[in-house]
Motif scaffolding. Structure first.
Motif, PDB file in Angstrom:
ATOM      1  N   UNK A 121      51.374  40.029  61.685  1.00 26.40           N
ATOM      2  CA  UNK A 121      51.686  39.980  63.106  1.00 26.40           C
ATOM      3  C   UNK A 121      53.059  40.477  63.506  1.00 26.40           C
ATOM      4  N   UNK A 122      53.738  41.234  62.651  1.00 29.22           N
ATOM      5  CA  UNK A 122      55.050  41.782  62.998  1.00 29.22           C
ATOM      6  C   UNK A 122      54.902  43.132  63.677  1.00 29.22           C
ATOM      7  N   UNK A 123      55.686  43.369  64.711  1.00 26.09           N
ATOM      8  CA  UNK A 123      55.869  44.723  65.224  1.00 26.09           C
ATOM      9  C   UNK A 123      56.871  45.399  64.300  1.00 26.09           C
ATOM     10  N   UNK A 124      56.572  46.615  63.856  1.00 25.64           N
ATOM     11  CA  UNK A 124      57.467  47.290  62.926  1.00 25.64           C
ATOM     12  C   UNK A 124      57.647  48.760  63.285  1.00 25.64           C
ATOM     13  N   UNK A 125      58.731  49.306  62.776  1.00 24.40           N
ATOM     14  CA  UNK A 125      58.959  50.741  62.808  1.00 24.40           C
ATOM     15  C   UNK A 125      59.831  51.079  61.608  1.00 24.40           C
ATOM     16  N   UNK A 126      59.341  51.982  60.769  1.00 23.16           N
ATOM     17  CA  UNK A 126      60.105  52.470  59.624  1.00 23.16           C
ATOM     18  C   UNK A 126      60.870  53.723  60.029  1.00 23.16           C
ATOM     19  N   UNK A 127      62.040  53.892  59.455  1.00 23.05           N
ATOM     20  CA  UNK A 127      62.804  55.130  59.609  1.00 23.05           C
ATOM     21  C   UNK A 127      63.262  55.546  58.208  1.00 23.05           C
TER      22      UNK A 127
END
Length: 148
Positions: A121-127
């Protein structure tokens, strides 16, 4: 580009795992039930892998996204088997996480964060600031990363 360059500057010290640990990052995340989750090398059967996630629980639990303070650091196994900083990850708990967080997707770098593992349930964004990713800088999976 300028903002990404600044993130590289503030995270360069985390090439050393000892510096990451001193700053509050640890392998996995302790959820609201006291369980440590996401401790192994995260891989996909066909799309590649991410690596090992070191999270700063204090930064995750504050429900705020600050590009200069990524909640996660992702380390990939190098050719010598040692872990190398590959990416930063922005993480904000959503309503279905434990404990619950925000109700809608936050943004970072003008991109909307996504929940890609509903069970967590985490909102994520990888960079992928520290490794080449042929799938794209903000792709979750890197076909060049292989878990042991």
């Amino acid at each position: 580009e300028d903002e990404l360059a600044r993130v590289r500057q503030v995270t360069a010290r985390f090439h050393r795992l000892e510096a990451a640990a001193a700053a509050g990052y640890e392998l996995g995340y302790v959820n609201g039930s006291g369980l440590r989750i996401i401790t192994g090398c995260v891989a996909h059967p066909t799309a590649g892998a991410m690596g090992y996630h070191y999270f700063n629980k204090k930064l995750i639990d504050d429900l705020v996204v600050d590009p200069m303070k990524p909640e996660g650091l992702v380390y990939a196994p190098g050719p010598d088997g040692l872990l190398q900083l590959a990416a930063v990850e922005y993480v904000v708990p959503g309503l279905a996480s434990n404990p619950p967080g925000v109700s809608g997707p936050p943004t970072v770098f003008g991109l909307e964060m996504v929940i890609w593992v509903p069970a967590v349930g985490f909102y994520t964004l990888h960079a992928c600031l520290w490794s080449h990713n042929p799938a794209g800088m903000f792709a979750h999976w890197n076909p060049e990363v292989v878990c042991p």
